[in-house]
Design an enzyme around this catalytic site. Structure first.
Site, PDB file in Angstrom:
ATOM      1  N   TYR A 141      -1.404  -9.958   9.533  1.00  0.00           N
ATOM      2  CA  TYR A 141      -1.128  -9.634  10.934  1.00  0.00           C
ATOM      3  C   TYR A 141      -1.783 -10.651  11.855  1.00  0.00           C
ATOM      4  O   TYR A 141      -2.626 -11.449  11.435  1.00  0.00           O
ATOM      5  CB  TYR A 141      -1.620  -8.221  11.265  1.00  0.00           C
ATOM      6  CG  TYR A 141      -3.129  -8.116  11.453  1.00  0.00           C
ATOM      7  CD1 TYR A 141      -3.676  -8.035  12.737  1.00  0.00           C
ATOM      8  CD2 TYR A 141      -3.997  -8.100  10.373  1.00  0.00           C
ATOM      9  CE1 TYR A 141      -5.046  -7.945  12.926  1.00  0.00           C
ATOM     10  CE2 TYR A 141      -5.358  -8.004  10.541  1.00  0.00           C
ATOM     11  CZ  TYR A 141      -5.884  -7.925  11.823  1.00  0.00           C
ATOM     12  OH  TYR A 141      -7.252  -7.845  11.995  1.00  0.00           O
ATOM     13  N   ARG A 170      -2.078 -19.758  11.935  1.00  0.00           N
ATOM     14  CA  ARG A 170      -2.914 -18.915  11.065  1.00  0.00           C
ATOM     15  C   ARG A 170      -2.062 -17.870  10.349  1.00  0.00           C
ATOM     16  O   ARG A 170      -2.310 -17.540   9.186  1.00  0.00           O
ATOM     17  CB  ARG A 170      -4.031 -18.256  11.860  1.00  0.00           C
ATOM     18  CG  ARG A 170      -5.042 -17.518  10.989  1.00  0.00           C
ATOM     19  CD  ARG A 170      -6.235 -17.040  11.790  1.00  0.00           C
ATOM     20  NE  ARG A 170      -5.847 -16.068  12.813  1.00  0.00           N
ATOM     21  CZ  ARG A 170      -6.699 -15.533  13.698  1.00  0.00           C
ATOM     22  NH1 ARG A 170      -7.983 -15.901  13.673  1.00  0.00           N
ATOM     23  NH2 ARG A 170      -6.288 -14.665  14.592  1.00  0.00           N
ATOM     24  N   ARG A 195       7.096   1.682  -5.804  1.00  0.00           N
ATOM     25  CA  ARG A 195       5.653   1.402  -5.854  1.00  0.00           C
ATOM     26  C   ARG A 195       5.247   0.856  -7.222  1.00  0.00           C
ATOM     27  O   ARG A 195       5.415   1.506  -8.255  1.00  0.00           O
ATOM     28  CB  ARG A 195       4.858   2.663  -5.538  1.00  0.00           C
ATOM     29  CG  ARG A 195       3.377   2.389  -5.346  1.00  0.00           C
ATOM     30  CD  ARG A 195       2.591   3.660  -5.044  1.00  0.00           C
ATOM     31  NE  ARG A 195       1.211   3.361  -4.707  1.00  0.00           N
ATOM     32  CZ  ARG A 195       0.254   3.077  -5.603  1.00  0.00           C
ATOM     33  NH1 ARG A 195       0.559   3.054  -6.893  1.00  0.00           N
ATOM     34  NH2 ARG A 195      -0.967   2.796  -5.209  1.00  0.00           N
ATOM     35  N   HIS A 200       2.107  -2.243  -8.571  1.00  0.00           N
ATOM     36  CA  HIS A 200       1.132  -3.236  -8.126  1.00  0.00           C
ATOM     37  C   HIS A 200       1.708  -4.652  -8.166  1.00  0.00           C
ATOM     38  O   HIS A 200       1.385  -5.477  -7.316  1.00  0.00           O
ATOM     39  CB  HIS A 200      -0.138  -3.163  -8.985  1.00  0.00           C
ATOM     40  CG  HIS A 200      -1.046  -2.030  -8.617  1.00  0.00           C
ATOM     41  ND1 HIS A 200      -0.702  -0.722  -8.801  1.00  0.00           N
ATOM     42  CD2 HIS A 200      -2.286  -2.026  -8.059  1.00  0.00           C
ATOM     43  CE1 HIS A 200      -1.686   0.063  -8.391  1.00  0.00           C
ATOM     44  NE2 HIS A 200      -2.656  -0.707  -7.923  1.00  0.00           N
ATOM     45  N   LYS A 207      -6.021 -13.111   7.269  1.00  0.00           N
ATOM     46  CA  LYS A 207      -5.976 -11.991   8.216  1.00  0.00           C
ATOM     47  C   LYS A 207      -5.060 -10.913   7.641  1.00  0.00           C
ATOM     48  O   LYS A 207      -3.905 -10.746   8.044  1.00  0.00           O
ATOM     49  CB  LYS A 207      -5.502 -12.469   9.587  1.00  0.00           C
ATOM     50  CG  LYS A 207      -5.922 -11.548  10.731  1.00  0.00           C
ATOM     51  CD  LYS A 207      -5.722 -12.221  12.063  1.00  0.00           C
ATOM     52  CE  LYS A 207      -6.049 -11.305  13.228  1.00  0.00           C
ATOM     53  NZ  LYS A 207      -7.462 -10.936  13.316  1.00  0.00           N
ATOM     54  N   GLU A 237     -20.143 -12.437  10.519  1.00  0.00           N
ATOM     55  CA  GLU A 237     -19.410 -12.273  11.774  1.00  0.00           C
ATOM     56  C   GLU A 237     -19.525 -10.815  12.184  1.00  0.00           C
ATOM     57  O   GLU A 237     -20.386 -10.092  11.672  1.00  0.00           O
ATOM     58  CB  GLU A 237     -17.948 -12.701  11.618  1.00  0.00           C
ATOM     59  CG  GLU A 237     -17.214 -12.022  10.474  1.00  0.00           C
ATOM     60  CD  GLU A 237     -15.813 -12.579  10.249  1.00  0.00           C
ATOM     61  OE1 GLU A 237     -15.222 -13.119  11.201  1.00  0.00           O
ATOM     62  OE2 GLU A 237     -15.308 -12.455   9.109  1.00  0.00           O
ATOM     63  N   LEU A 254     -13.325 -14.862   9.126  1.00  0.00           N
ATOM     64  CA  LEU A 254     -12.051 -15.187   9.749  1.00  0.00           C
ATOM     65  C   LEU A 254     -12.234 -16.406  10.652  1.00  0.00           C
ATOM     66  O   LEU A 254     -13.177 -16.454  11.438  1.00  0.00           O
ATOM     67  CB  LEU A 254     -11.546 -14.009  10.581  1.00  0.00           C
ATOM     68  CG  LEU A 254     -10.198 -14.227  11.257  1.00  0.00           C
ATOM     69  CD1 LEU A 254      -9.083 -14.334  10.217  1.00  0.00           C
ATOM     70  CD2 LEU A 254      -9.909 -13.113  12.243  1.00  0.00           C
TER      71      LEU A 254
END
Length: 296
Positions: free
Chosen positions: A35, A54, A103, A105, A149, A181, A205
């Protein structure tokens, strides 16, 4: 004794084809996605190039194929502002997941990524940026690849909640005393006119505003050192501040019970706030300094 507060009826069951979100969405089930949060001032994006770059780096790192080329992504993001007639300060949230599939993995085969984006009004936190905020420290229990991210933010959420419960703005994260951070921002220590922050390695990040701070320091002749520091170093700090797309440049006045410097936002922090406003094209009537001229 019943375990339900509500007796289920046939109207409570929905066919998967009628769901308002894709069925078996990997972002919901695995956090399998990435995101970005992009700041908007006066209806215009700020640092959009850095955010888009990014986004694609994160997608490459987790092997998600972005459904649009970069030129198309810019076009779509601009359309989002136009469709919503955005002329004020806002934020755009953009999320890409690996898609919807049974579903498992392992990555699904022949499944298109899902892309979601929305815009929401977000006035600047003028009072907090002027007065400064308080923080707590928390152990950094996140994974080692925080430069991606990703949607896997539960440790960040828990750290931010711990800060909120203490009446604080942010949680400063550390690993065995070494500051990395914050839960949703980068953090900096100012000592003897030099700005220190954790190196841009994989365990933090690489903030878009962080990159601008480095540029601001260079143009002002302020030494910017990508050099980690420890929790105990806060006692020697003249100033401490954090940055993010939604917090901008935010002075930190306290870390746990420790007051930073003289307990007021410092000279370098204030100058970086000025440079941020200039760079973001903040109008004079919306300026942090104009609105607090009387306090000066």
């Amino acid at each position: 004794m019943t375990i339900y507060d509500h007796v289920l009826t046939e109207n409570d069951f929905v066919h998967q084809n009628n769901l308002r979100y894709p069925f078996e969405e990997r972002g919901l089930q695995f956090g399998d996605g990435i995101y970005e949060v992009i700041r908007v001032y006066g209806g215009k994006y700020y640092l959009i190039d850095e955010h888009v770059e990014r986004l694609y780096r994160s997608a490459e790192a987790v092997k998600i194929e972005v459904p649009y080329k970069k030129e198309e992504m810019y076009e779509r993001l601009n359309q989002l502002l136009q469709q919503n007639k955005v002329e004020s300060d806002a934020k755009v949230y953009l999320q890409i997941t690996r898609g919807s599939a049974p579903r498992d993995h392992a990555f699904p085969l022949d499944t298109d990524a899902n892309l979601y984006a929305y815009v929401k009004d977000l006035p600047r936190a003028i009072d907090k940026m002027w007065d400064g905020v308080e923080t707590i420290t928390q152990h950094d229990v996140r994974w080692d690849w925080c430069y991606i991210k990703s949607l896997n933010l539960l440790p960040n959420v828990l750290a931010k909640q711990a800060a909120t419960e203490e009446g604080c703005y942010e949680a400063v994260l550390h690993k065995d005393g070494e500051v990395t951070e914050c839960s949703s921002s980068n953090v900096y220590l100012v000592r003897n006119g030099k700005v220190y922050t954790h190196p841009a390695k994989k365990n933090i990040l690489h903030g878009c505003v962080r990159m601008r701070i480095e540029e601001f320091c260079r143009q002002e002749g302020i030494t910017f050192k990508e050099e980690s520091f420890r929790i105990e170093d806060f006692q020697y700090a003249n100033e401490v501040f954090l940055t993010s797309s939604t917090s901008e440049v935010m002075p930190i006045l306290k870390v746990d019970e420790l007051t930073i410097g003289n307990g007021e936002p410092g000279r370098i922090t204030r100058r970086l706030q000025e440079l941020y406003e200039e760079d973001a094209g903040i109008s004079e009537d919306q300026s942090l300094f104009k609105k607090n001229a009387k306090a000066q």
